[in-house]
Scaffold this active site. Structure first.
Site, PDB file in Angstrom:
ATOM      1  N   PHE A 125       0.849  -1.189   0.000  1.00 60.74           N
ATOM      2  CA  PHE A 125       0.000   0.000   0.000  1.00 60.74           C
ATOM      3  C   PHE A 125       0.891   1.247   0.000  1.00 60.74           C
ATOM      4  O   PHE A 125       1.833   1.330   0.790  1.00 60.74           O
ATOM      5  CB  PHE A 125      -0.899  -0.039   1.244  1.00 60.74           C
ATOM      6  CG  PHE A 125      -2.048   0.910   1.197  1.00 60.74           C
ATOM      7  CD1 PHE A 125      -3.202   0.589   0.488  1.00 60.74           C
ATOM      8  CD2 PHE A 125      -1.997   2.125   1.854  1.00 60.74           C
ATOM      9  CE1 PHE A 125      -4.277   1.458   0.460  1.00 60.74           C
ATOM     10  CE2 PHE A 125      -3.071   3.004   1.820  1.00 60.74           C
ATOM     11  CZ  PHE A 125      -4.223   2.676   1.117  1.00 60.74           C
ATOM     12  N   ASP A 204       1.652  -5.378   7.529  1.00 55.04           N
ATOM     13  CA  ASP A 204       0.472  -4.515   7.492  1.00 55.04           C
ATOM     14  C   ASP A 204      -0.749  -5.416   7.304  1.00 55.04           C
ATOM     15  O   ASP A 204      -0.875  -6.109   6.291  1.00 55.04           O
ATOM     16  CB  ASP A 204       0.594  -3.498   6.355  1.00 55.04           C
ATOM     17  CG  ASP A 204      -0.493  -2.429   6.427  1.00 55.04           C
ATOM     18  OD1 ASP A 204      -1.607  -2.749   6.898  1.00 55.04           O
ATOM     19  OD2 ASP A 204      -0.232  -1.288   6.002  1.00 55.04           O
ATOM     20  N   TYR A 229     -11.254   0.076  10.153  1.00 53.09           N
ATOM     21  CA  TYR A 229     -12.465   0.553   9.461  1.00 53.09           C
ATOM     22  C   TYR A 229     -12.810  -0.274   8.228  1.00 53.09           C
ATOM     23  O   TYR A 229     -13.799  -0.018   7.572  1.00 53.09           O
ATOM     24  CB  TYR A 229     -12.348   2.037   9.087  1.00 53.09           C
ATOM     25  CG  TYR A 229     -11.085   2.428   8.349  1.00 53.09           C
ATOM     26  CD1 TYR A 229     -10.934   2.195   6.993  1.00 53.09           C
ATOM     27  CD2 TYR A 229     -10.039   3.043   9.038  1.00 53.09           C
ATOM     28  CE1 TYR A 229      -9.777   2.551   6.330  1.00 53.09           C
ATOM     29  CE2 TYR A 229      -8.872   3.409   8.385  1.00 53.09           C
ATOM     30  CZ  TYR A 229      -8.747   3.157   7.022  1.00 53.09           C
ATOM     31  OH  TYR A 229      -7.594   3.508   6.372  1.00 53.09           O
ATOM     32  N   LYS A 230     -11.976  -1.277   7.905  1.00 55.07           N
ATOM     33  CA  LYS A 230     -12.276  -2.126   6.742  1.00 55.07           C
ATOM     34  C   LYS A 230     -13.096  -3.329   7.213  1.00 55.07           C
ATOM     35  O   LYS A 230     -14.248  -3.182   7.589  1.00 55.07           O
ATOM     36  CB  LYS A 230     -10.970  -2.506   6.047  1.00 55.07           C
ATOM     37  CG  LYS A 230     -10.329  -1.267   5.397  1.00 55.07           C
ATOM     38  CD  LYS A 230      -8.940  -1.507   4.850  1.00 55.07           C
ATOM     39  CE  LYS A 230      -8.428  -0.202   4.215  1.00 55.07           C
ATOM     40  NZ  LYS A 230      -6.980  -0.180   4.041  1.00 55.07           N
ATOM     41  N   ARG A 383     -12.578  -3.659  -7.776  1.00 57.99           N
ATOM     42  CA  ARG A 383     -12.382  -4.550  -6.620  1.00 57.99           C
ATOM     43  C   ARG A 383     -13.728  -4.924  -6.046  1.00 57.99           C
ATOM     44  O   ARG A 383     -14.534  -4.055  -5.725  1.00 57.99           O
ATOM     45  CB  ARG A 383     -11.577  -3.828  -5.529  1.00 57.99           C
ATOM     46  CG  ARG A 383     -10.101  -3.898  -5.692  1.00 57.99           C
ATOM     47  CD  ARG A 383      -9.368  -3.520  -4.410  1.00 57.99           C
ATOM     48  NE  ARG A 383      -9.986  -2.439  -3.654  1.00 57.99           N
ATOM     49  CZ  ARG A 383      -9.468  -1.933  -2.549  1.00 57.99           C
ATOM     50  NH1 ARG A 383      -8.351  -2.426  -2.046  1.00 57.99           N
ATOM     51  NH2 ARG A 383     -10.060  -0.955  -1.919  1.00 57.99           N
TER      52      ARG A 383
END
Ligand SMILES: *Cc1c(COP(=O)(O)O)cnc(C)c1O
Length: 423
Positions: A125, A204, A229-230, A383
């Site tokens: 990322f 990560d 938050y995912k 996605r």
């Protein structure tokens, strides 16, 4: 053939033993396949947050620090620990993923200042890579960053990682599940390879916490960061977490010396004295409102069980791949995720040269069909995130049928190339 797929979807939903968890979330008319960017709102979170604002903040005011809030970070950390296979005193929750990543990378590089190589990969990322570039520019001027390239932009072999590690490598840092293709590293294997050369590993977990089983302790992980938050459904910008294995904690030093990492913050002394537990990586006052909003989502996940969720996630992503192969590949789509379930997380990327416009047409339908929300990652990935706590097999079926129609009718041509700010 289409009817057979539909029947299959309905049957899979009927036999789904996790189906009832969907009721614990706010669900609208849309089909939501973006739980890997922002998870849905648990109903319980709404209730708890309202109570917190009205009563704890509204009525009890500062007394709530002692009554509820000061213990909140540890309470939430203990629940995250269960989900990622760590001990409660190995997790700190607070700050953002980027900040936690900075703190740990800084600490790891300082600890082994005699080694100057940092290794990551091109699938990582960007924020992680930016932080590393900044650390080299501003602080670790003799260090160098190697970014291992992926040949197919989907995966990187363990061998490719192994070849870059040597005695001069201070830090290897990777996303456990990568954000575009969902390629999943074998955490234990990579840890073992790195440790053989004396290299520390920083993972990560942003796309794996709550998406795939993670066992930091069993796999011998050194350090990790991740967001809530995912897949953990903690709410927009919810505090992130970091992990340091117990015996490494006292060797690592937080680059930000602040009052919440001080041993006795409420003595207000003028000399810094660091805490001797994971809280040494704390900084300032915890974000109480957003911290409290994480808890209900974690409870649901713990109740459902990560192994059960993984089983459903694999069934759903495999079903999605089957549909794409049969119905979308003939229309110019390719699959940009590993086909082997062992090697992927819980989302699937599909590519099409008109990917961005198709993605917009899914979100903004004109024919009265429900809005379908995926997300888009350049250059042309759509996605499709699968959150087994609330996604159904039928939603996956409907999504593929809708994409098929958008392409066949060229409905996507309504949209230009200009991109929205958040894609
Ligand atoms: C989402 C995500 C982040 C987000 O970082 P923030 O600082 O919380 O915005 C970081 N790393 C990965 C791998 C991600 O997927």
């Amino acid at each position: 053939m289409i009817e057979d797929f539909k029947q299959k979807a309905l049957k899979l939903d009927k036999n789904d033993k996790l189906a009832h968890f969907r009721n614990q979330f706010e669900i609208g008319d849309e089909i939501y396949l973006d739980g890997n960017s922002l998870g849905r709102l648990p109903k319980k979170t709404l209730e708890l947050s309202t109570n917190l604002i009205q009563n704890q903040w509204g009525k009890r005011l500062i007394r709530s620090w002692n009554e509820h809030w000061i213990e909140l970070p540890n309470k939430v950390a203990a629940k995250i620990a269960q989900i990622v296979g760590a001990k409660p005193d190995e997790i700190f929750v607070g700050d953002s993923t980027s900040i936690n990543f900075y703190k740990l990378a800084f600490a790891a590089l300082s600890f082994q200042n005699n080694k100057t190589k940092i290794i990551t990969d091109s699938l990582n990322f960007p924020t992680d890579i930016y932080v590393l570039q900044g650390l080299i520019e501003q602080q670790f001027k003799n260090h160098s960053l190697s970014i291992i390239k992926s040949d197919d932009e989907i995966s990187i072999s363990d061998k490719d990682i192994e070849q870059t590690l040597d005695e001069n490598t201070a830090l290897l840092t990777l996303s456990h599940v990568v954000f575009k293709s969902a390629y999943k590293y074998n955490m234990q294997k990579i840890n073992d390879l790195a440790h053989k050369k004396g290299v520390l590993v920083l993972w990560d977990l942003s796309h794996s916490a709550g998406a795939v089983p993670v066992n930091l302790n069993e796999s011998g992980a050194d350090m990790a960061v991740g967001c809530t938050y995912k897949y953990l459904n903690g709410g927009p910008g919810a505090p992130a977490f970091l992990y340091i294995r117990k015996d490494l904690q006292e060797k690592l030093s937080n680059p930000i010396w602040a009052w919440f990492s001080h041993d006795k913050p409420f003595d207000f002394t003028l000399d810094y004295e660091v805490k001797n537990d994971i809280q040494r990586f704390a900084t300032g006052t915890p974000s109480v409102l957003s911290l409290a909003a994480i808890e209900a989502g974690l409870d649901i996940m713990i109740e459902a069980g990560m192994e059960n969720l993984r089983e459903k996630s694999v069934a759903q992503s495999s079903f999605l791949i089957e549909l794409v192969e049969n119905l979308l590949q003939p229309l110019g789509f390719t699959i940009a995720s590993p086909l082997n379930a062992e090697e992927r997380g819980s989302h699937i990327s599909i590519q099409h040269q008109e990917g961005y416009k198709i993605n917009r047409a899914m979100i903004e339908p004109v024919d009265g069909s429900p809005s379908i929300i995926p997300d888009f990652r350049p250059p042309n990935n759509i996605r499709l995130g699968i959150a087994p706590l609330y996604n159904t097999f039928e939603e996956i079926f409907q999504t593929v049928i809708r994409i098929k129609k958008i392409v066949e009718t060229k409905e996507f041509e309504r949209f230009g190339d200009e991109k929205l700010t958040v894609v």
